[in-house]
Design an enzyme around this catalytic site. Structure first.
Site, PDB file in Angstrom:
ATOM      1  N   ARG A 239       0.936  -1.225   0.032  1.00  0.00           N
ATOM      2  CA  ARG A 239      -0.072   0.061  -0.011  1.00  0.00           C
ATOM      3  C   ARG A 239       0.752   1.113   0.010  1.00  0.00           C
ATOM      4  O   ARG A 239       1.907   1.233   0.656  1.00  0.00           O
ATOM      5  CB  ARG A 239      -0.899  -0.072   1.134  1.00  0.00           C
ATOM      6  CG  ARG A 239      -2.208  -0.885   1.429  1.00  0.00           C
ATOM      7  CD  ARG A 239      -3.201  -0.503   0.293  1.00  0.00           C
ATOM      8  NE  ARG A 239      -4.285  -1.131   0.147  1.00  0.00           N
ATOM      9  CZ  ARG A 239      -4.383  -2.281  -0.451  1.00  0.00           C
ATOM     10  NH1 ARG A 239      -3.441  -2.664  -1.111  1.00  0.00           N
ATOM     11  NH2 ARG A 239      -5.529  -3.075  -0.168  1.00  0.00           N
TER      12      ARG A 239
ATOM     13  N   HIS B  55      -1.791   0.669  -9.537  1.00  0.00           N
ATOM     14  CA  HIS B  55      -2.629  -0.383  -8.475  1.00  0.00           C
ATOM     15  C   HIS B  55      -3.145  -1.531  -9.163  1.00  0.00           C
ATOM     16  O   HIS B  55      -4.410  -1.724  -8.931  1.00  0.00           O
ATOM     17  CB  HIS B  55      -3.563   0.425  -7.609  1.00  0.00           C
ATOM     18  CG  HIS B  55      -3.741  -0.421  -6.443  1.00  0.00           C
ATOM     19  ND1 HIS B  55      -3.922   0.365  -4.956  1.00  0.00           N
ATOM     20  CD2 HIS B  55      -3.810  -1.467  -5.909  1.00  0.00           C
ATOM     21  CE1 HIS B  55      -4.311  -0.382  -4.226  1.00  0.00           C
ATOM     22  NE2 HIS B  55      -4.125  -1.610  -4.811  1.00  0.00           N
TER      23      HIS B  55
HETATM   24  C1  GLV Z   1      -5.477  -4.645  -3.813  1.00  0.00           C
HETATM   25  O1  GLV Z   1      -4.779  -3.814  -3.373  1.00  0.00           O
HETATM   26  C2  GLV Z   1      -5.921  -5.648  -2.900  1.00  0.00           C
HETATM   27  O2  GLV Z   1      -5.948  -5.289  -1.647  1.00  0.00           O
HETATM   28  O3  GLV Z   1      -6.181  -6.796  -3.188  1.00  0.00           O
END
Ligand code: GLV
Length: 310
Positions: free
Chosen positions: A225, A273
Site C-alpha cells: 500500500r 494499482h
Molecule cells: C488490492 O490492493 C488488494 O487489496 O487486493
C-alpha cells in the site's frame, strides 16, 4: 438475503455472472440499483463511500472486501460494528501479485532498465550477467501472497530472505521477524519486495532509515500500500544512489497526482494499482463458500483481525 456490490474498479457484469453461477440462490445487486436495502445481508465492496454501509444496510451480516487488504474499509469511522470483515483470499488475486513480483524482480535482476537505456543510445556493451543464486531478494510480508512469491522466486533459483511481524519458518528462506529482526534482514537484500498490509504498525516503514540499511544500489518493489512508503524518502534515496530503482504499484494518493515526481523519474516504474486483482470467475467461488458457511452458522474464513488492522 441479498448481496450488494460496490466497486469503481471491478466489473459488475462479470461479478454478477460469476456470483449467479457460484451462488444461484443469493440475489445480487449493484450499489446504485433500486431494491430493498433492509434485505441486504452481505456487502462485497472496494472503497465503499464512507458511512454508507451502516446508514443504508441495517441487517448487514458480513462485509467482504474485494481486495486482499481491508484498510480501504477501516478508514470508515462509521463502519457497522460487530460484524466480520472478510479479506479476499483467492488464488487468482495471488497469482496476479506473483506474476507482477516475478516480472519486476527479473527485470531488475537482468538489468533490463539499463539495457533498454543502452538500446535507446544504440550502445552495444557486452557484459556478463550473474544468475539468480547470486542475487538476494527479500520479501516483507509472509502471508499467502508473500509465501507464494517466495515459492516462484525459489523455483527461479534466487537467494531468499523474508521478514514478517511474527516468526515464520519457510524452507529455503532466511526468515527474520519483528522490528528487532529488520536490520539483519535488510543487510544483504538487493531487491526488496514489500507485500505488507497497511496498518498503524507498518505506516511509513519504507523510509530513509530502512533504505540506508540495504546494500547501496538496491531496488524497491512495493505492491502493498502507498501508506507504507515515505515518497520523499524514496526520491532522496534514488537521487543519492542508495536505491537504484523503484517499481511502485501503490501510492499515498491514488490516482497518483499528475504533478508527482514519480511519473517522470528515470528510475521509477509506476503502475496503476493493478498488480493483483480478484478475478470474478475464481473469486466468486470463495465468496459463495463463505456465504454457505455463514448460513450454516459457521464463521467465514479469512476474517480480518481488527486488533492487528489486517
Ligand atoms: C488490492 O490492493 C488488494 O487489496 O487486493
Amino acid at each position: 438475503m441479498t448481496l450488494i456490490f460496490k466497486s469503481n474498479v471491478d466489473s459488475w457484469p462479470a461479478w454478477r455472472t460469476a456470483l449467479e453461477d457460484a451462488a444461484p440462490d443469493v440475489p445480487c445487486r449493484n450499489w446504485d440499483d433500486p431494491g430493498d436495502d433492509a434485505a441486504v445481508e452481505y456487502a462485497l465492496v472496494w472503497k465503499p463511500p464512507v458511512g454508507e454501509l451502516r446508514r443504508r444496510f441495517p441487517n448487514l451480516k458480513t462485509i467482504f472486501s474485494l481486495g486482499a487488504g481491508v484498510d480501504h474499509l477501516l478508514v470508515d469511522p462509521d463502519l457497522p460494528a460487530g460484524i466480520p470483515i472478510v479479506r479476499m483470499v483467492e488464488p487468482e488475486l495471488t497469482r496476479g501479485m506473483v506474476e507482477y513480483v516475478a516480472l519486476h524482480v527479473l527485470r531488475y535482476h537482468r538489468e533490463t532498465p539499463l539495457l533498454e537505456d543502452q538500446q535507446r543510445r544504440r550502445e552495444w556493451r557486452e557484459m556478463a550477467t550473474p544468475t539468480a543464486p547470486k542475487r538476494r531478494v527479500g520479501i516483507m510480508g509472509l502471508g499467502v501472497i508473500g509465501q507464494d512469491c517466495l515459492r516462484v522466486l525459489s523455483a527461479l533459483g534466487f537467494a531468499l530472505s523474508g521478514w514478517s511481524r511474527t516468526a515464520k519458518d519457510i524452507s529455503g528462506v532466511t526468515c527474520h521477524h519483528g522490528r528487532d529482526g529488520l536490520a539483519n534482514f535488510l543487510t544483504e537484500v538487493e531487491i526488496l519486495v514489500c507485500v505488507l498490509p497497511y496498518t498503524a504498525a507498518t505506516e511509513n516503514i519504507l523510509n530513509r532509515d530502512l533504505f540506508a540499511q540495504l546494500p547501496r544500489g538496491a531496488y524497491l518493489i512495493n505492491v502493498g500500500r502507498g501508506g507504507l512508503q515515505d515518497e520523499d524518502d524514496i526520491l532522496a534515496a534514488l537521487d543519492s544512489g542508495q536505491l537504484a530503482g523503484a517499481t511502485l504499484d501503490v501510492f499515498r494518493q491514488e490516482p497518483l497526482p499528475e504533478d508527482h515526481a514519480f511519473w517522470a523519474h528515470p528510475n521509477v516504474t509506476v503502475t496503476p494499482h493493478n498488480a493483483g486483482t480478484a478475478q470474478p470467475w475464481s473469486a466468486a467461488g470463495a465468496v459463495a463458500a463463505n456465504i454457505e458457511r455463514i448460513r450454516r452458522g459457521d464463521a467465514p474464513l479469512n476474517i480480518a483481525d481488527l486488533s492487528e488492522g489486517y
